[in-house]
Design an enzyme around this catalytic site. Structure first.
Site, PDB file in Angstrom:
ATOM      1  N   SER A  97      41.172  17.038 -10.747  1.00  0.00           N
ATOM      2  CA  SER A  97      40.618  16.036  -9.842  1.00  0.00           C
ATOM      3  C   SER A  97      40.983  16.382  -8.395  1.00  0.00           C
ATOM      4  O   SER A  97      40.667  17.463  -7.921  1.00  0.00           O
ATOM      5  CB  SER A  97      41.116  14.651 -10.276  1.00  0.00           C
ATOM      6  OG  SER A  97      40.440  13.621  -9.621  1.00  0.00           O
ATOM      7  N   HIS A 122      35.822  16.955 -11.466  1.00  0.00           N
ATOM      8  CA  HIS A 122      34.922  15.880 -11.891  1.00  0.00           C
ATOM      9  C   HIS A 122      34.544  15.051 -10.675  1.00  0.00           C
ATOM     10  O   HIS A 122      35.014  15.287  -9.573  1.00  0.00           O
ATOM     11  CB  HIS A 122      35.540  15.027 -13.006  1.00  0.00           C
ATOM     12  CG  HIS A 122      36.770  14.266 -12.614  1.00  0.00           C
ATOM     13  ND1 HIS A 122      37.471  13.482 -13.497  1.00  0.00           N
ATOM     14  CD2 HIS A 122      37.446  14.151 -11.441  1.00  0.00           C
ATOM     15  CE1 HIS A 122      38.504  12.927 -12.894  1.00  0.00           C
ATOM     16  NE2 HIS A 122      38.507  13.320 -11.641  1.00  0.00           N
TER      17      HIS A 122
END
EC number: 3.4.21.92
Length: 197
Positions: A97, A122
């Site tokens: 992330s 993501h």
């Protein structure tokens, strides 16, 4: 508290801070855990201190992070990009992330990953529970979409891909092992030894 426990506590505190100081003296900084306001404050402080102390000299930034708060991470990202010192990023464990964005922020050619490291990219998400009128929910949705586009562009630029590839790949959690991360372009090379220089 018994005397031996007090001594052990003091020893651990002194040893831990001495180790941290030695790493900082050798221009090594660490993100170990989530990206938070507190961890970003620590990292930005260290980056600025090292830049002030010896501008233009290499800083090695070790990352093992599940990600975290986007605004906190972007503070570290912007600092890396604005200082003159090259920042060599190293994924040890996991850079997920926002951790993956910080990994990609390193100086191109000097971003590495340990043999068993993993990277996950993501789209950003809104955490917690939002209680707000519909108009405010729309504002939050628009803001998260702007953030998604911004992060995808950052990763596209760092990896050498068109933004359309990042939009597709970040639609869901996208995991990469060390070799896949090198091929993807989020890192440049496999770390084969620990560099103390």
């Amino acid at each position: 508290m018994p005397e031996t426990e007090k001594i052990a506590e003091v020893f651990e505190e002194l040893t831990g801070s001495k180790i941290s100081k030695n790493f900082l003296d050798h221009r090594k900084i660490f993100l170990w855990g989530p990206v938070t306001d507190e961890s970003s404050k620590d990292l930005v402080g260290k980056l600025l201190y090292l830049e002030m102390k010896d501008p233009g000299k290499k800083i090695t930034f070790y990352i093992n992070s599940p990600g975290g708060v986007v605004t906190s991470g972007m503070t570290v990202f912007d600092t890396i990009k604005m200082i003159s010192s090259p920042v060599h990023t190293v994924c040890m464990g996991m850079a997920a992330s926002m951790g993956s964005v910080l990994l990609a922020a390193g100086t191109k050619g000097e971003r590495s990953i340990w043999p068993n490291g993993k990277v996950m990219i993501h789209q950003p998400s809104i955490g917690g529970q939002i209680v707000a009128p519909a108009t405010d929910l729309k504002i939050h949705a628009e803001e998260i979409l702007k953030t998604k586009t911004k992060l995808n562009q950052i990763l596209a630029d760092a990896c050498g891909h068109p933004i359309s590839k990042l939009e597709e790949d970040t639609d869901r959690d996208y995991y990469m092992d060390a070799e896949e991360a090198i091929k993807y372009g989020i890192v440049d090379k496999l770390a084969t030894k620990i560099d103390f220089n």
